[in-house]
Write an enzyme that holds these catalytic residues in place. Structure first.
Site, mmCIF file in Angstrom:
data_model
loop_
_atom_site.group_PDB
_atom_site.id
_atom_site.type_symbol
_atom_site.label_atom_id
_atom_site.label_comp_id
_atom_site.label_asym_id
_atom_site.label_seq_id
_atom_site.Cartn_x
_atom_site.Cartn_y
_atom_site.Cartn_z
ATOM 1 N N ARG A 58 0.941 -1.482 0.094
ATOM 2 C CA ARG A 58 0.223 -0.253 -0.031
ATOM 3 C C ARG A 58 0.388 0.888 -0.297
ATOM 4 O O ARG A 58 0.067 2.259 -0.055
ATOM 5 C CB ARG A 58 -0.929 0.327 1.469
ATOM 6 N N GLU B 263 2.849 -7.236 13.978
ATOM 7 C CA GLU B 263 2.014 -7.973 14.244
ATOM 8 C C GLU B 263 1.028 -8.978 14.461
ATOM 9 O O GLU B 263 1.163 -9.731 15.289
ATOM 10 C CB GLU B 263 1.035 -6.385 14.779
#
Length: 181
Positions: free
Chosen positions: A62, A99
């Site tokens: 992104r 994460e």
């Protein structure tokens, strides 16, 4: 919630994605809105220009969305930091934790960067900071770019997750257009 450019209304919030308990900030609604996308790119270009970079490095995937317009507007080289196995030439690799697991980034060895360069690393979001720090460390370790000559720039910062603090604590500059606190 910091939003000096009025872009938050263009970003969807999706609860419990990709796993229960996670609040996902979906930028697809922003990039589907030409006025919001143009404004985001213009503001990120201003922040980049103020740093006086000689190159833009984009984090897959992104980050590519914003880095391309920035590099084009500033007439700078665009260097891709990609997932493993996506580049056609020999590449330097940096592994790091996310994460939700671990991965790595690669930049081609034939990339023309040195200790004379000032680099803006572009991504869509700063969460725990692992991806940005890995990219910045890769530039320092393999291309000799000094830490003080690297800016990590994102559309969104999630400061409660501590990533922007870890980035600055690692010796790199950081900036974002929007912060969700």
């Amino acid at each position: 919630m910091s939003d000096p450019h009025g872009l938050k209304p263009s970003i969807r919030t999706v609860d419990d994605y990709p796993i229960p308990g996670i609040t996902f900030r979906d930028i697809t609604s922003l990039i589907e809105s030409p006025p919001a996308f143009v404004k985001a790119c213009a503001e990120m270009t201003k922040l980049s220009a103020a740093f006086a970079p000689t190159a833009i490095v984009s984090i897959e995937s992104r980050g590519f969305i914003f880095a391309g317009p920035i590099a084009c507007d500033l007439t700078l080289p665009l260097v891709l930091a990609r997932k493993p196995g996506k580049l056609p030439n020999d590449a330097y690799r940096k592994e790091f934790d996310l994460e939700y697991g671990s991965t790595s980034l690669e930049i081609q060895k034939n990339t023309q960067l040195s200790d004379l360069d000032r680099v803006v690393i572009v991504d869509d979001l700063i969460a725990t900071g692992g991806t940005a720090i890995a990219c910045a460390e890769l530039l320092c370790e393999h291309f000799s770019v000094p830490k003080e000559q690297i800016l990590v720039l994102a559309l969104i910062d999630l400061p409660t997750l501590g990533g922007s603090g870890l980035i600055t604590g690692s010796g790199f500059e950081v900036a974002a257009l929007i912060a969700y606190t």
